[in-house]
Design an enzyme around this catalytic site. Sequence first.
Site, PDB file in Angstrom:
ATOM      1  N   SER A 120       0.846  -1.186   0.000  1.00  0.00           N
ATOM      2  CA  SER A 120       0.000   0.000   0.000  1.00  0.00           C
ATOM      3  C   SER A 120       0.889   1.246   0.000  1.00  0.00           C
ATOM      4  O   SER A 120       1.727   1.394  -0.891  1.00  0.00           O
ATOM      5  CB  SER A 120      -0.949  -0.050   1.192  1.00  0.00           C
ATOM      6  OG  SER A 120      -1.994   0.887   1.059  1.00  0.00           O
ATOM      7  N   TRP A 121       0.779   2.133   0.994  1.00  0.00           N
ATOM      8  CA  TRP A 121       1.717   3.251   1.067  1.00  0.00           C
ATOM      9  C   TRP A 121       3.157   2.755   1.199  1.00  0.00           C
ATOM     10  O   TRP A 121       4.080   3.380   0.691  1.00  0.00           O
ATOM     11  CB  TRP A 121       1.379   4.178   2.229  1.00  0.00           C
ATOM     12  CG  TRP A 121       2.503   5.127   2.551  1.00  0.00           C
ATOM     13  CD1 TRP A 121       3.364   5.064   3.606  1.00  0.00           C
ATOM     14  CD2 TRP A 121       2.924   6.261   1.771  1.00  0.00           C
ATOM     15  NE1 TRP A 121       4.293   6.090   3.547  1.00  0.00           N
ATOM     16  CE2 TRP A 121       4.045   6.835   2.424  1.00  0.00           C
ATOM     17  CE3 TRP A 121       2.466   6.840   0.582  1.00  0.00           C
ATOM     18  CZ2 TRP A 121       4.702   7.960   1.934  1.00  0.00           C
ATOM     19  CZ3 TRP A 121       3.134   7.963   0.096  1.00  0.00           C
ATOM     20  CH2 TRP A 121       4.231   8.506   0.776  1.00  0.00           C
ATOM     21  N   ASP A 274      -9.088  -5.767  -5.008  1.00  0.00           N
ATOM     22  CA  ASP A 274      -8.620  -4.711  -4.112  1.00  0.00           C
ATOM     23  C   ASP A 274      -9.450  -3.456  -4.356  1.00  0.00           C
ATOM     24  O   ASP A 274      -9.364  -2.838  -5.417  1.00  0.00           O
ATOM     25  CB  ASP A 274      -7.135  -4.438  -4.386  1.00  0.00           C
ATOM     26  CG  ASP A 274      -6.493  -3.511  -3.374  1.00  0.00           C
ATOM     27  OD1 ASP A 274      -7.219  -2.686  -2.782  1.00  0.00           O
ATOM     28  OD2 ASP A 274      -5.263  -3.597  -3.191  1.00  0.00           O
TER      29      ASP A 274
END
Length: 327
Positions: A120-121, A274
């Site tokens: 993710s990040w 997702d």
Amino acid sequence: MDKIPGQKRAVQYLYPPIDPFDQRVIARTGGHRIYVEQCGNPEGIPVLVLHGGPGGGCSPAMRRYFDPEVFRVILHDQRGCGRSKPHASVVDNTTWDLVGDIEAIRDELEIGPAIVFGGSWGATLALIYAITHPEAVTHLVLRGVFMATQVELDWFYGGGAGQFWPETWARFTSLIPEEERGDLIAAYHRRLFSGNMVEETKYAQAWSSWENALATVYSTGHGGEAPGPYARAFARLENHYFTNKAFLDEDGWILKNADRLRGIMGYIVQGRYDMICPPQRAWELHKAWPGSDLRMVRNAGHALSEPGISAELVRVMDQIVENKRFT
């Protein structure tokens, strides 16, 4: 996460729990103090683990994706979150400060070229770090790719994902007056940085709940209520970075600089369903990154804790060792 009959649990794919052999705090610029830990084999293959958010912090479960006899696993809490101080602070907290912190950790621990593992990040930061310091990275192992583009922010905070979860979206938007709903990131920003701790915590929990509710394919649309201090750091930091477009020079910066990843072994593990970071971005990255290995996991969403995601990440790390692809 809601338990479905017959559903496997991610933990069955992980290595056994382990404790760190080293924990320390590194003083950094702007008065930040960064928590760092090491576990596994002190002489092993170094892996730098980058958590998500921004603002998520690292957890003991993140130690368990790596064979502890083979890997030297380094985790840290990024500025403003987890055990790093000052808590929830956005002062001197930019992408480039985080890149500098990674370099400081490598210097402090005397780490040479390493595997960088992030989701993710954490995948965003891993890509930015590899683009700016390609000599320091042997492999990238990424999960749930987020490239910090306006399209991605519009998807998640502009109603795209909300079309799949209308009741959950309605809860998230209902706290904001209708005249402000055209820019929810800005509307939440005003409240997350109001200076009123009660108000900041209320909106932080709503912000965190919206994301948590869509993290797993097994969700019923309820993200729960995160503890106030955690939610406040998570929401303030995430909103701060999104307000500032991740402090990148231009929209699409990562993809435009993907040629600098040439020569770095790359594995992209992406949930087919997702809802937070749709697979289109992972596909675009794969096409722009020669030699990268894209693994779409069916019946999986965004979360690290998805069984299929966890299984594939462990498989990737084991295969790197089996193939001796770490020199």
